[in-house]
Design a protein around this motif. Structure first.
Motif, PDB file in Angstrom:
ATOM      1  N   GLN A   3       0.761  -1.281  -0.013  1.00  0.00           N
ATOM      2  CA  GLN A   3      -0.066  -0.100   0.006  1.00  0.00           C
ATOM      3  C   GLN A   3       0.926   1.315   0.032  1.00  0.00           C
ATOM      4  OE1 GLN A   3      -3.810   0.592   1.958  1.00  0.00           O
ATOM      5  NE2 GLN A   3      -3.355  -1.539   3.445  1.00  0.00           N
ATOM      6  N   LEU A   4       0.506   2.229  -0.797  1.00  0.00           N
ATOM      7  CA  LEU A   4       1.023   3.538  -0.945  1.00  0.00           C
ATOM      8  C   LEU A   4       0.275   4.537   0.295  1.00  0.00           C
ATOM      9  CD1 LEU A   4       1.762   4.026  -4.682  1.00  0.00           C
ATOM     10  CD2 LEU A   4       3.150   3.243  -2.780  1.00  0.00           C
ATOM     11  N   GLU A   5       0.955   5.464   0.869  1.00  0.00           N
ATOM     12  CA  GLU A   5       0.178   6.502   1.772  1.00  0.00           C
ATOM     13  C   GLU A   5      -0.374   7.240   0.741  1.00  0.00           C
ATOM     14  OE1 GLU A   5       1.488   9.248   5.336  1.00  0.00           O
ATOM     15  OE2 GLU A   5       2.483   7.351   5.124  1.00  0.00           O
ATOM     16  N   GLU A   6      -1.500   6.958  -0.002  1.00  0.00           N
ATOM     17  CA  GLU A   6      -2.115   7.859  -0.846  1.00  0.00           C
ATOM     18  C   GLU A   6      -3.453   8.526  -0.392  1.00  0.00           C
ATOM     19  OE1 GLU A   6      -2.976   6.149  -4.790  1.00  0.00           O
ATOM     20  OE2 GLU A   6      -2.181   4.290  -3.908  1.00  0.00           O
ATOM     21  N   PRO A   7      -3.677   9.633  -0.746  1.00  0.00           N
ATOM     22  CA  PRO A   7      -5.036  10.169  -0.431  1.00  0.00           C
ATOM     23  C   PRO A   7      -6.279   9.374  -0.702  1.00  0.00           C
ATOM     24  CG  PRO A   7      -3.633  12.001  -1.712  1.00  0.00           C
ATOM     25  CD  PRO A   7      -3.092  10.422  -1.730  1.00  0.00           C
TER      26      PRO A   7
END
Lengths: 256, 581
Positions: A3-7
């Protein structure tokens, strides 16, 4: 996939067509808040020509002119534009959901003054008031140097929030010299002729190396990035980038 | 009389005086709405929740006890309501059986609090840029007199008619284009609407500000900048930086009010940019002070004038984004045989601290989660000694614990008078901090740049979340419930039934025994309990309401640390529970 720390944003905010759904065109976001906007528009036209696709310019044109607005950038990159022109390519300085093309051009931070007799950085006496556009790469380079000096030999660094405020401080004599992104200086000098009279102090510690500028895109668009990188390479090698820069008023050079 | 009401009782004479001088009508109006008088604001009915933390003392406590330790396991869904999608950090308000709900994008709804039926809806016509942004959220509205107050994404104090949703007036509080916004909300005190402004990241001199508006007309009565003025002793705490180069001090949340002392308490965040070497607060210049007042400070002000009576700074020269801009819990503490009116506050460090609310004198502190920023605290003055190994420097990477979203976030703690304990939803994590260059004018980046790389605390057992109960009498830990999912952004609620409600990033909403910490009930919701749970009653039936949603910084910060926890990007909603038949 990690997972990315995306909005985390609602789907209905992504209600326009995907910028990649049409293989016959490329949509390029331009930010009217940037001093290099007109240069970016010309470069966007050349990129589309090199890719043999139609160009759709997406003018970001936001009213809000402060803050690193990553939420809107995220929406723009998913939703509105294939690439977004005009990012200084600082390694590791952006969210991991952002990827970047190779540089289109490079420009520099400069140390400028309105005082006579200041040609080289060494001409500035310790304790001189050096204004900086706060937190920028030019500022950080100067900070690292200044903090390495013995306290008695340091310059008096004066952080200033915005380029216009910083130039005004220099104009009013509140600082002896100022570190600023050269395109900002030249852009604001068009409306304030006295700013054009400021002179550059030779200061390699601030100006070198030049800062590469490229385009941002969503990290999963690897194929698109590859195509755009190829186009930039061609435009750089055939002299197109050089020509477009020379036709603009932006102090820049093609990326090396 | 319930315990929670005890400290209001001695002020009944004051209430009478306020009623006489406020000039606010108290009679039921023609639409049947009973105005929310100053008396009601001072002592709301047990059934109601009329402001952010229900009462001026910011306890987050409902005295209702129909739902209790014995029967909480019988909670069932009473009704649910889909909310406008987007970031959600709201507090539902309830008055006289009507629930008022603020949604992303400044949609406000009035609902029948027993059935969930819509009564009216108001949607603000925001500038297009704000319609799809997380800026147009508020953590609470406020009821006062014949109005429902909130601050819109485009920075207007809006007074709605609570019976219809019609706009009574709206007053600009500042330019949203400059980045100003209100994430907290208003507090109505004696005819004045007090509001804290945040988002002052656009390099504006003076920082953020706190305002007082006339509740009746909307006229701005006073404004206090949260950066101390030049030429004052407090103003000389910025390492000789000129006023135009001092940024930050966002008033992110909502304050408290002590009617006996007639003081409103409001707290602030850190200087901008976060990295002190960038802001110019470090290195310390010879002969200068770099505390940077009034950042990370509690301001005690007169609500009618904004006069600062005293202040207490919790963390000078904060270079880690460790805000202290949270609820100020007002409790009376027994210290050395004396009853001391106190403020209990917790910053992102997770350190529970108490000060005397008459003068700001420091009383005591107790640590909770692992942190590596504060090395020690002077037991007399409260002065903190900083571990300089945690101090970020240009060109270096330092390890900071907690990470910048904080061991606690905007999700509020709650106090229970039944146990004299403070309940803290928290999380444990650290970050590798590497200062990176900013763009021009980006003194506040909102943490968007990859400056902070998250990591577990040293020796972590994999549990990122916890709920702690701290006895405020002896500062001992009553209990600590640890869990894999971080808190994320779920506030605490205490009730007269001896319960503590809160949630976590795993979408669980839970009820704990306030004394033992035993988990008595939990349910899994459609999204994060990412707001402020409340309790209220209608026609003798007690309800627990919790908003869910996504999008806040703390809830996305754990994507790397707990990757197995996946939640929907959208899907904001309100869940309301009551006891099954």
């Amino acid at each position: 996939m990690a997972q990315l720390e995306e909005p985390q944003l609602p789907q209905q905010w992504f209600d326009e067509r995907s910028p990649l759904s049409d293989q016959q065109s490329i949509s390029i976001c331009l930010d009217s808040r940037l001093p290099e906007h007109d240069l970016h528009e010309r470069l966007a036209q050349e990129l589309a020509s090199a890719l043999l696709v139609d160009l759709e310019i997406v003018e970001v044109g936001r009213e809000r002119h402060v803050e690193a607005d990553y939420e809107h950038l995220y929406i723009d990159l998913i939703n509105r534009c294939s690439i977004y022109l005009g990012f200084k390519l600082y390694p590791g300085a952006y969210p991991e959901w952002l990827d970047f093309t190779r540089p289109l051009y490079q420009a520099r931070f400069v140390l400028i003054t309105n005082q006579e007799g200041l040609s080289n950085f060494g001409d500035l006496a310790p304790g001189s008031r050096v204004g900086v556009t706060q937190g920028t790469d030019g500022d950080i380079r100067f900070l690292a140097y200044n903090n390495s000096l013995p306290a008695a030999s340091r310059y008096h660094r004066l952080p200033l929030g915005q380029p216009d405020i910083a130039l005004k401080a220099l104009s009013e004599g509140r600082v002896d010299a100022l570190i600023i992104w050269e395109p900002w200086w030249q852009h604001l000098a068009q409306g304030q002729p006295e700013y054009a009279e400021f002179s550059v102090i030779n200061a390699p510690l601030v100006s070198e190396p030049a800062v590469p500028v490229g385009a941002a895109l969503y990290t999963e668009r690897t194929a698109l990035r590859s195509l755009v990188d190829q186009a930039i390479q061609i435009l750089t090698q055939d002299g197109t980038v050089q020509r477009v820069i020379e036709e603009s008023s932006v102090p820049a050079q093609p990326a090396r | 009389m319930k315990d929670h009401q005890r400290w209001f009782r001695p002020y009944s004479y004051l209430l009478a005086l306020l009623v006489l001088i406020s000039g606010v009508g108290f009679a039921q109006n023609s639409s049947g709405f009973n105005p929310v008088t100053d008396e009601i604001l001072l002592e709301p009915a047990d059934d109601d929740w009329v402001m952010w933390r229900r009462t001026y003392n910011a306890w987050g406590y409902s005295p209702l006890d129909q739902i209790n330790k014995e029967n909480v396991g019988d909670l069932e869904l009473a009704w649910a309501w889909s909310m406008v999608d987007g970031r959600q950090e709201t507090t539902p308000l309830v008055y006289d059986g009507v629930m008022y709900l603020h949604n992303q994008g400044d949609t406000v709804q009035a609902l029948n609090a027993a059935t969930g039926d819509l009564i009216w809806e108001y949607t603000r016509d925001l500038p297009g840029e704000l319609a799809t942004t997380s800026s147009s959220i508020v953590r609470s509205m406020a009821l006062g007199y014949d109005k429902l107050f909130f601050v819109s994404g485009d920075m207007f104090l809006v007074a709605l008619d609570p019976t219809s949703g019609q706009v009574i007036y709206e007053t600009s509080m500042g330019p949203w284009e400059e980045g100003f916004r209100v994430t907290g909300g208003p507090l109505v005190i004696n005819g004045v609407v007090v509001t804290g402004v945040s988002g002052c990241g656009g390099a504006q001199p003076g920082g953020c500000y706190i305002t007082g508006h006339d509740a009746d007309s909307g006229e701005e009565l006073w404004r206090v900048n949260t950066i101390a003025e030049e030429g004052t002793p407090e103003g000389d705490t910025w390492n000789a930086l000129p006023y135009e180069s001092r940024f930050g001090s966002s008033a992110w949340n909502i304050g408290s009010y002590d009617p006996e002392l007639d003081l409103v308490y409001w707290s602030t965040g850190q200087p901008y940019p976060w990295i002190a070497e960038m802001s110019g607060l470090s290195p310390l210049q010879e002969g200068e002070n770099n505390d940077a007042l009034y950042t990370d400070t509690t301001l005690a002000m007169r609500p009618d004038t904004g006069e600062i009576v005293w202040y207490h700074q919790w963390l000078p020269n904060d270079t880690w984004d460790l805000d202290y801009a949270y609820e100020q819990v007002l409790v009376d503490l027994e210290i050395d045989g004396e009853t001391v009116p106190a403020i209990v506050a917790v910053g992102k460090l997770g350190i529970v601290e108490a000060i005397d609310r008459r003068n700001g004198d420091w009383l005591w502190a107790v640590e909770t989660v692992y942190q590596n920023v504060v090395e020690s605290i002077d037991p007399v003055t409260g002065e903190k000694t900083i571990n300089m190994d945690s101090f970020p420097h240009i060109g270096e990477t330092t390890v900071n614990c907690p990470a910048d979203p904080g061991a606690r976030t905007w999700a509020a703690t709650a106090y229970s008078p039944l146990t004299n304990a403070l309940y803290l939803p928290m999380q444990e994590f650290c970050s590798d901090t590497t200062p990176n260059p900013l763009g021009e004018g980006e003194v506040y980046t909102g943490g968007g740049r990859a400056t902070f790389a998250r990591r577990p605390i040293p020796g972590s057992d994999g549990n990122m979340g916890r709920v702690d109960a701290i006895n405020l009498g002896d500062q001992s830990e009553m209990w600590s419930h640890r869990m894999r999912p971080a808190n994320g952004g779920s506030a605490a609620l205490t009730t007269g039934g001896g319960l503590v409600f809160t949630g976590n990033l795993g979408r669980y909403f839970m009820a704990f025994d306030d004394t033992t910490g035993e988990k008595l009930w939990e349910t899994r919701l459609s999204n994060l309990p990412n707001g402020y749970p409340i309790s209220y009653a209608v026609d003798g039936e007690q309800y627990i309401a919790v908003p869910v949603g996504h999008g806040s910084g703390p809830s996305t910060a754990f994507a790397v640390l707990t990757p197995e926890i996946r939640n929907p990007a959208g899907g904001s909603a309100l869940y309301v529970f009551k006891l099954g038949n």
